[in-house]
Design a protein around this motif. Structure first.
Motif, PDB file in Angstrom:
ATOM      1  N   PRO A  55       0.812  -1.224   0.000  1.00 28.24           N
ATOM      2  CA  PRO A  55       0.000   0.000   0.000  1.00 28.24           C
ATOM      3  C   PRO A  55       0.849   1.281   0.000  1.00 28.24           C
ATOM      4  O   PRO A  55       0.672   2.182   0.813  1.00 28.24           O
ATOM      5  CB  PRO A  55      -0.838  -0.132   1.270  1.00 28.24           C
ATOM      6  CG  PRO A  55      -0.047  -1.000   2.168  1.00 28.24           C
ATOM      7  CD  PRO A  55       0.776  -1.898   1.295  1.00 28.24           C
ATOM      8  N   SER A  77      -2.093  -5.232   0.048  1.00 28.19           N
ATOM      9  CA  SER A  77      -1.963  -5.826   1.383  1.00 28.19           C
ATOM     10  C   SER A  77      -0.827  -5.200   2.181  1.00 28.19           C
ATOM     11  O   SER A  77       0.292  -5.053   1.678  1.00 28.19           O
ATOM     12  CB  SER A  77      -1.706  -7.334   1.268  1.00 28.19           C
ATOM     13  OG  SER A  77      -1.516  -7.904   2.544  1.00 28.19           O
ATOM     14  N   GLU A 102      -6.278   3.441   3.677  1.00 24.43           N
ATOM     15  CA  GLU A 102      -7.229   2.656   2.893  1.00 24.43           C
ATOM     16  C   GLU A 102      -8.116   3.580   2.054  1.00 24.43           C
ATOM     17  O   GLU A 102      -8.419   3.272   0.897  1.00 24.43           O
ATOM     18  CB  GLU A 102      -8.069   1.776   3.814  1.00 24.43           C
ATOM     19  CG  GLU A 102      -7.231   0.703   4.504  1.00 24.43           C
ATOM     20  CD  GLU A 102      -7.987  -0.026   5.586  1.00 24.43           C
ATOM     21  OE1 GLU A 102      -8.753  -0.952   5.243  1.00 24.43           O
ATOM     22  OE2 GLU A 102      -7.819   0.335   6.772  1.00 24.43           O
ATOM     23  N   LYS A 106      -8.479   3.548  -2.045  1.00 19.30           N
ATOM     24  CA  LYS A 106      -9.785   3.389  -2.708  1.00 19.30           C
ATOM     25  C   LYS A 106     -10.049   4.532  -3.688  1.00 19.30           C
ATOM     26  O   LYS A 106     -10.584   4.317  -4.772  1.00 19.30           O
ATOM     27  CB  LYS A 106     -10.899   3.340  -1.665  1.00 19.30           C
ATOM     28  CG  LYS A 106     -10.957   2.052  -0.891  1.00 19.30           C
ATOM     29  CD  LYS A 106     -12.052   2.134   0.164  1.00 19.30           C
ATOM     30  CE  LYS A 106     -12.040   0.949   1.094  1.00 19.30           C
ATOM     31  NZ  LYS A 106     -13.054   1.078   2.167  1.00 19.30           N
ATOM     32  N   LEU A 114      -8.753  -4.114  -1.421  1.00 20.75           N
ATOM     33  CA  LEU A 114      -7.977  -4.119  -0.185  1.00 20.75           C
ATOM     34  C   LEU A 114      -8.008  -5.517   0.416  1.00 20.75           C
ATOM     35  O   LEU A 114      -9.022  -6.220   0.337  1.00 20.75           O
ATOM     36  CB  LEU A 114      -8.555  -3.117   0.811  1.00 20.75           C
ATOM     37  CG  LEU A 114      -8.535  -1.656   0.368  1.00 20.75           C
ATOM     38  CD1 LEU A 114      -9.192  -0.775   1.422  1.00 20.75           C
ATOM     39  CD2 LEU A 114      -7.121  -1.183   0.083  1.00 20.75           C
ATOM     40  N   TRP A 123      -2.797  -2.426   8.866  1.00 22.89           N
ATOM     41  CA  TRP A 123      -2.998  -1.303   7.960  1.00 22.89           C
ATOM     42  C   TRP A 123      -2.435  -0.023   8.577  1.00 22.89           C
ATOM     43  O   TRP A 123      -2.157   0.940   7.871  1.00 22.89           O
ATOM     44  CB  TRP A 123      -4.486  -1.118   7.637  1.00 22.89           C
ATOM     45  CG  TRP A 123      -4.954  -2.109   6.616  1.00 22.89           C
ATOM     46  CD1 TRP A 123      -5.645  -3.263   6.841  1.00 22.89           C
ATOM     47  CD2 TRP A 123      -4.725  -2.040   5.214  1.00 22.89           C
ATOM     48  NE1 TRP A 123      -5.864  -3.905   5.654  1.00 22.89           N
ATOM     49  CE2 TRP A 123      -5.324  -3.181   4.629  1.00 22.89           C
ATOM     50  CE3 TRP A 123      -4.092  -1.120   4.380  1.00 22.89           C
ATOM     51  CZ2 TRP A 123      -5.293  -3.434   3.264  1.00 22.89           C
ATOM     52  CZ3 TRP A 123      -4.069  -1.368   3.017  1.00 22.89           C
ATOM     53  CH2 TRP A 123      -4.660  -2.509   2.472  1.00 22.89           C
TER      54      TRP A 123
END
Length: 191
Positions: A55, A77, A102, A106, A114, A123
């Motif tokens: 990420p 991930s 996150e 998106k 995700l 995360w």
């Protein structure tokens, strides 16, 4: 099953080391974009492939460019996020290695899924400073989940330290920083 680890393309954070390591959220450079495009011929993808990436913007951009036009599964991930190698207990996460939220993923990469099976704390924390023992436990569970995906190969777009950590865990061999893959370098591991 084959794991194909791919290091991200050249990022802005590598242009003026050590100063550039303090850039927050670095993107790919023009050279990095070209390296990601070259992956299309080096490692052609098919709709049955699964791609998993870190990420972090430069890995997301690498995966997006490489997989453009291919309707394969694309997962983000925290279990393949930046990781120090070797581990330095007192080390700190550099600004260039901070994960995107996150929500940002998106918004900026809507075609990616995700990793919903990753615990929420990862995360936030990532794996950068995780002890080797905990990394091995998390790595074992991650690999087991990958095997259950039912595909013959999984591509993981990640970082030099993370790739080397997984290689050490999977093969049991010792590695050094000299074993790091270069930009868009490819490392295949069968098991």
């Amino acid at each position: 099953m084959e794991f194909v680890f791919v290091r991200h393309g050249q990022g802005e954070h590598t242009l003026d080391i050590p100063n550039s390591l303090h850039i927050s959220d670095p993107s790919l450079t023009e050279e990095g974009i070209n390296q990601a495009k070259a992956l299309r011929e080096q490692l052609p993808l098919s709709p049955t492939d699964v791609l998993i990436c870190s990420p972090v913007r430069r890995t997301l951009e690498t995966m997006e460019i490489w997989s453009k036009g291919i309707d394969c599964k694309k997962i983000v991930s925290p279990l393949v996020s930046p990781r120090m190698f070797p581990q330095i207990p007192e080390g700190k996460t550099l600004p260039c290695d901070k994960m995107l939220s996150e929500e940002t993923i998106k918004a900026d990469f809507p075609d990616f899924h995700l990793d919903e099976e990753a615990e929420s704390e990862w995360w936030i924390k990532g794996i950068n400073k995780m002890s080797e023992e905990e990394f091995n436990l998390r790595g074992k569970a991650f690999i087991k989940r990958c095997k259950l995906m039912g595909t013959r190969r999984i591509f993981i777009v990640s970082h030099d330290g993370t790739i080397t950590s997984y290689r050490k865990f999977i093969t049991g061999n010792e590695f050094t920083r000299g074993d790091f893959p270069k930009e868009t370098g490819i490392v295949k591991v069968n098991f």
